[in-house]
Motif scaffolding. Structure first.
Motif, mmCIF file in Angstrom:
data_model
loop_
_atom_site.group_PDB
_atom_site.id
_atom_site.type_symbol
_atom_site.label_atom_id
_atom_site.label_comp_id
_atom_site.label_asym_id
_atom_site.label_seq_id
_atom_site.Cartn_x
_atom_site.Cartn_y
_atom_site.Cartn_z
ATOM 1 N N LEU A 289 78.071 76.119 -7.755
ATOM 2 C CA LEU A 289 77.588 77.208 -6.914
ATOM 3 C C LEU A 289 78.382 78.455 -7.294
ATOM 4 C CD1 LEU A 289 77.353 75.544 -3.385
ATOM 5 C CD2 LEU A 289 75.567 75.850 -5.085
ATOM 6 N N PRO A 290 77.770 79.631 -7.112
ATOM 7 C CA PRO A 290 78.533 80.842 -7.378
ATOM 8 C C PRO A 290 79.809 80.857 -6.528
ATOM 9 C CG PRO A 290 76.227 81.381 -7.002
ATOM 10 C CD PRO A 290 76.395 79.923 -6.709
ATOM 11 N N ALA A 291 80.829 81.494 -7.070
ATOM 12 C CA ALA A 291 82.113 81.538 -6.361
ATOM 13 C C ALA A 291 81.939 82.198 -4.996
ATOM 14 C CB ALA A 291 83.126 82.319 -7.191
ATOM 15 N N SER B 263 72.286 77.763 -5.791
ATOM 16 C CA SER B 263 73.073 77.787 -7.031
ATOM 17 C C SER B 263 72.712 78.986 -7.912
ATOM 18 C CB SER B 263 72.897 76.475 -7.796
ATOM 19 O OG SER B 263 71.536 76.251 -8.091
ATOM 20 N N GLY B 264 71.697 79.724 -7.546
ATOM 21 C CA GLY B 264 71.383 80.941 -8.284
ATOM 22 C C GLY B 264 70.386 80.740 -9.411
ATOM 23 N N LYS B 265 69.289 80.079 -9.105
ATOM 24 C CA LYS B 265 68.266 79.855 -10.121
ATOM 25 C C LYS B 265 67.425 81.108 -10.358
ATOM 26 C CE LYS B 265 66.684 76.255 -7.850
ATOM 27 N NZ LYS B 265 67.753 76.110 -6.853
ATOM 28 N N PRO C 193 75.179 92.927 -9.843
ATOM 29 C CA PRO C 193 76.325 93.171 -8.955
ATOM 30 C C PRO C 193 77.356 92.036 -8.989
ATOM 31 C CG PRO C 193 74.424 92.453 -7.680
ATOM 32 C CD PRO C 193 73.964 92.578 -9.107
ATOM 33 N N PHE C 194 77.059 90.952 -9.671
ATOM 34 C CA PHE C 194 78.034 89.859 -9.727
ATOM 35 C C PHE C 194 78.134 89.341 -11.151
ATOM 36 C CE2 PHE C 194 73.992 88.314 -7.797
ATOM 37 C CZ PHE C 194 73.490 87.641 -8.902
ATOM 38 N N THR C 195 79.131 88.510 -11.392
ATOM 39 C CA THR C 195 79.275 87.903 -12.708
ATOM 40 C C THR C 195 78.496 86.594 -12.713
ATOM 41 O OG1 THR C 195 81.537 88.641 -12.479
ATOM 42 C CG2 THR C 195 81.007 87.362 -14.448
ATOM 43 N N LEU C 196 77.754 86.352 -13.763
ATOM 44 C CA LEU C 196 77.005 85.098 -13.840
ATOM 45 C C LEU C 196 77.984 83.929 -13.929
ATOM 46 C CD1 LEU C 196 74.278 86.134 -16.434
ATOM 47 C CD2 LEU C 196 73.990 85.868 -13.965
HETATM 48 P P1 ADP Z 1 68.472 79.101 -5.483
HETATM 49 O O1 ADP Z 1 69.072 78.433 -6.665
HETATM 50 O O2 ADP Z 1 68.574 78.284 -4.248
HETATM 51 O O3 ADP Z 1 67.095 79.624 -5.745
HETATM 52 P P2 ADP Z 1 69.085 81.887 -5.337
HETATM 53 O O4 ADP Z 1 68.629 82.187 -6.698
HETATM 54 O O5 ADP Z 1 68.212 82.279 -4.217
HETATM 55 O O6 ADP Z 1 69.416 80.349 -5.209
HETATM 56 O O7 ADP Z 1 70.536 82.485 -5.164
HETATM 57 C C1 ADP Z 1 71.213 82.448 -3.952
HETATM 58 C C2 ADP Z 1 72.034 83.684 -3.744
HETATM 59 O O8 ADP Z 1 73.127 83.701 -4.644
HETATM 60 C C3 ADP Z 1 71.272 84.964 -3.986
HETATM 61 O O9 ADP Z 1 71.578 85.846 -2.935
HETATM 62 C C4 ADP Z 1 71.798 85.455 -5.301
HETATM 63 O O10 ADP Z 1 71.765 86.865 -5.382
HETATM 64 C C5 ADP Z 1 73.215 84.961 -5.281
HETATM 65 N N1 ADP Z 1 73.784 84.718 -6.614
HETATM 66 C C6 ADP Z 1 73.150 84.205 -7.683
HETATM 67 N N2 ADP Z 1 73.994 84.093 -8.748
HETATM 68 C C7 ADP Z 1 75.188 84.547 -8.317
HETATM 69 C C8 ADP Z 1 76.478 84.692 -8.933
HETATM 70 N N3 ADP Z 1 76.680 84.342 -10.205
HETATM 71 N N4 ADP Z 1 77.488 85.180 -8.174
HETATM 72 C C9 ADP Z 1 77.272 85.516 -6.886
HETATM 73 N N5 ADP Z 1 76.103 85.427 -6.248
HETATM 74 C C10 ADP Z 1 75.057 84.937 -6.945
#
Ligand code: ADP
Ligand code: MG
Length: 735
Positions: free
Chosen positions: A448-450, A289-291, A255-258
């Motif tokens: 961090l994601p936008a 940060s989206g790991k 649902p989002f862009t990496l």
């Molecule tokens: P962490 O790095 O702390 O483990 P998460 O993987 O839990 O972080 O990601 C945090 C949130 O950001 C999640 O809800 C995830 O779906 C969302 N997310 C991850 N990558 C993106 C992205 N590229 N754009 C927007 N949202 C994102």
């Protein structure tokens, strides 16, 4: 012949040897030489520093001494005045016996004792002392080492024992290759030990400390270099995903862009998994940060290549959340073999310790048969009877909770060594990464994601009237806007010890890096008792439910002692918005991801570590809503709260990690055990000794490249083995 393994009983008086053993666990010559002074004092130190209650150690001269009989007691009492030239101090013995002949005018001695007051004058009652003629054996030393007391042995007795031992040794096996000693300008081991125990100058102490630090760094880095060398020898299956598989399908429905970082790291992982040498990579990235999505993509690649992937999480709450969110993200891709599932689909299986026997058995079957492409679990996954059909990739989430040994145990479940990805949100300063994770390559996810909204953090002193109530009202306001809140407490019930996941700090004071809390020669000042008992989940929950400002809110509790299905149900209800306020322990600390939560209140926040607070704060501000973090403490409203102010002052996790590290004993971070003897580093300061660690790393890798088995360096080999063994022992001890 004496060497470091010689028992002290062969060298010292039996009773003294016993004291070393009983009080400090010091049994050998080597142990004793590793018992280094806590500081050094110049003999010219003055008595001016004497304050009531302080413990002083000072060289002084007896100016006058008188004995007199006492009214109510037999015997004679001795009173003397000692001076260091600038200040006089009275000393008193209630029995002059044994002192009269020694404490005569003109005698110089090293005195040690606690300063008290009598008739409005400062004095030392019954100080320990050692006449300088005995103590110095005629030598004029410019520095006096001060050791922590060993049982009732004073510092100078320790000094004498150490000197005796040093005199017996003439040569010491050298661990550092000679060429390295020259190139790095390091003194040899014997000189270093003399420099630590019998120095003439601070420069000598510094040179000795530098050498010992280097040695520790070298041992650590050689162990890591050997691990790396072994890993490079390993071969495994290259895992190349077939095109048009799960990964492609998943990418299409994201649902989002990496972010650029996510794409980059994804490519790195794909390239490394496509090699026949197992990947060992550490991924660090700020909270949020989206790991996870990176891990999911790597796991799907592993499945597309015909293997299985396992995700190891540190808590059941986090494992269940991953299971839930990954299953949701995959949709019908996670319904392999089921009616309506995608025909390229696989299955995502959860395995935790508290599952019913029946569902565990089912999960284990799916894992063994390979039906489960993705397996998510806690340490239950490491258990011996879990076997995989073909484990291709191991992902360890929030690595700071796992040791090398646990990684190894899971790796051991694969026919070929699996590829390994370790993820952590605790930012790791570079040198710590080099020491703790030095056997892995590192990737960092820095952006961090936008669309992430900023988090505002405030410190809330309960002592200020109305502030705590204002905190609860803020929660009500957020809930009125459709958002949710966490309230974190350090313990479950009023009768409980602090939650085991909470690292409790003493109120306000940063731990004294010198003190090991086991009876300190310098005495410890009594900590003021906390003004009220630590907040508990039950108490705070009851208070909030009764608080009119929160009327009508759905407030629930979560902690580690709830049954697993209940925890699960609560987390699910919170995630779906059916709970407004979750009062919990730190079980939600890592990884929990509920984007609609916007407020984090931490009770008794001054009792938590800096990094832990940062982690907790990372639970809010995830869904594009501005986050609010309120750090409540019950201490003095106007006093500075260093840790809390630091957390409120920056959201830079790296900065906070450094502060955190500085505040605890650095040795603890390097995987030492509480009970094990000396697995921790004594000299090395991972933050300050950055250059030295880098130098040692370079040398270590060169040494291991030339002699992987260290045949040319027997002493180094011995020390490296001892260190690795101690770590394994510490691991076994932890269970
Ligand atoms: P962490 O790095 O702390 O483990 P998460 O993987 O839990 O972080 O990601 C945090 C949130 O950001 C999640 O809800 C995830 O779906 C969302 N997310 C991850 N990558 C993106 C992205 N590229 N754009 C927007 N949202 C994102
Ligand atoms: Mg995470």
């Amino acid at each position: 012949m004496y060497d470091e393994s010689t028992p002290l009983t062969k060298v010292l008086d039996k009773r003294e040897a016993k004291k070393f053993k009983d009080s400090r666990g010091i049994e050998t010559v080597g142990d004793l030489l590793a018992y280094w002074p806590r500081r050094y004092q110049s003999p010219a130190s003055n008595l001016a520093a004497a304050r009531i209650g302080s413990y002083i150690v000072a060289v002084a001269e007896v100016k006058s001494a008188t004995t007199r009989s006492m009214k109510n007691r037999r015997g004679r009492m001795l009173q003397a005045v000692i001076t260091d030239g600038s200040k006089d101090l009275e000393i008193t013995f209630f029995s002059s016996h044994g002192h009269e002949g020694k404490l005569v005018p003109g005698a110089r001695a090293l005195f040690a004792g606690k300063v008290s007051s009598f008739n409005n004058r400062l004095q030392l009652a019954h100080p320990g002392y050692s006449l300088l003629s005995d103590f110095d054996r005629g030598e004029r030393r410019n520095l006096i080492p001060i050791y922590k007391a060993v049982g009732n042995l004073h510092t100078w007795t320790v000094t004498e024992c150490v000197r005796m031992v040093l005199d017996l040794l003439d040569e010491m096996p050298e661990a550092i290759p000679e060429e390295v000693l020259d190139r790095r300008d390091l003194v040899d081991r014997m000189a270093a030990l003399r420099g630590i125990h019998t120095p003439d100058s601070h420069a000598e102490v510094d040179a000795a400390t530098k050498r010992m630090s280097y040695e520790e760094a070298l041992i650590l880095q050689v162990a890591l270099a050997q691990r790396r060398a072994r890993q490079a020898q390993e071969s495994t299956l290259a895992r190349v995903p077939r095109p048009g598989g799960l990964l492609d399908a998943f990418d299409q429905r994201l649902p989002f862009t990496l972010t650029a970082g996510q794409v980059d790291i994804g490519e790195t992982l794909a390239a490394e998994m496509a090699r026949d040498v197992p990947m060992h990579r550490l991924l660090q990235g700020e909270v949020g940060s989206g790991k996870t999505v990176i891990a999911v993509r790597a796991m799907l690649a592993a499945v597309d290549a015909g293997g299985q992937a396992a995700l190891l999480a540190p808590t059941e709450v986090l494992a269940s959340q991953h299971h839930r969110s990954i299953t949701t993200m995959l949709g019908d891709l996670a319904e392999g073999g089921m009616l309506g599932g995608s025909d390229i689909g696989t299955r995502v299986t959860l395995l935790t310790g508290s599952m019913s026997t029946q569902s565990r058995r089912k999960a284990m079957l799916d894992i063994a048969s390979g039906d489960a492409g993705i397996v998510i679990g806690t340490h239950a996954l490491i258990q011996e009877h879990v076997s995989f059909q073909d484990l291709a990739l191991v992902v360890v989430d929030e690595q700071h909770r796992f040791g090398v040994e646990q990684r190894d145990a899971l790796r051991g479940k694969a026919a070929q060594p699996p590829h390994v990805l370790v993820m952590t949100a605790t930012p790791i300063p570079r040198t710590v990464a080099m020491t703790v994770f030095g056997d892995m390559e590192t990737s960092t996810l820095s952006e961090l994601p936008a669309g992430r909204a900023p988090i505002t953090t405030h410190v809330v002193p309960e002592a200020k009237p109305g502030w705590l109530q204002r905190t609860w009202v803020r929660i009500a306001e957020e809930v009125a806007l459709g958002r949710q809140a966490y309230v974190v407490c350090p313990r479950i019930g009023d009768d409980d010890e602090p939650d085991e996941d909470t690292e409790i700090f003493a109120p306000d004071a940063a731990p004294d890096p010198d003190s090991d809390g086991d009876g300190d020669e310098e005495g410890t000042e009594g900590d003021a008792p906390p003004p009220r008992p630590l907040a508990s989940v039950h108490r705070v929950h009851a208070d909030l439910v009764a608080n009119p400002a929160l009327e009508g809110l759905r407030i629930e509790i979560l902690h580690g002692r709830l049954p697993a299905d209940e925890k699960d149900a609560i987390m699910r209800d919170f995630a779906s918005g059916d709970i407004d306020v979750l009062v919990s322990t730190t079980v939600i600390e890592v990884g929990v991801d509920v984007p609609n939560a916007s407020v984090m209140v931490v009770m008794d926040a001054d009792r938590f570590g800096v990094s832990q607070l940062h982690q907790l704060r990372g639970r809010v501000g995830r869904g594009g809503l501005p986050g609010l973090c309120l750090l409540v403490h019950s201490g003095d409203a106007d006093a500075p709260h260093e840790r809390l102010d630091a957390v409120a002052g920056t959201t830079d996790g790296f900065e906070l990690a450094r502060i955190d590290l500085r505040q605890r004993r650095e040795g603890d971070i390097l995987g030492s055990s509480q009970h094990g003897k000396r697995t921790q580093l004594q000299f090395l300061h991972v933050l300050e000794d950055e250059d030295l660690i880098e130098a040692a790393r370079e040398d270590a890798f060169a040494i291991v490249a030339d002699h992987p088995d260290l045949v040319a360096h027997p002493r180094l080999a011995e020390l490296v083995h001892a260190r690795v063994d101690a770590e394994q022992a510490a691991y076994l001890e932890r269970g």
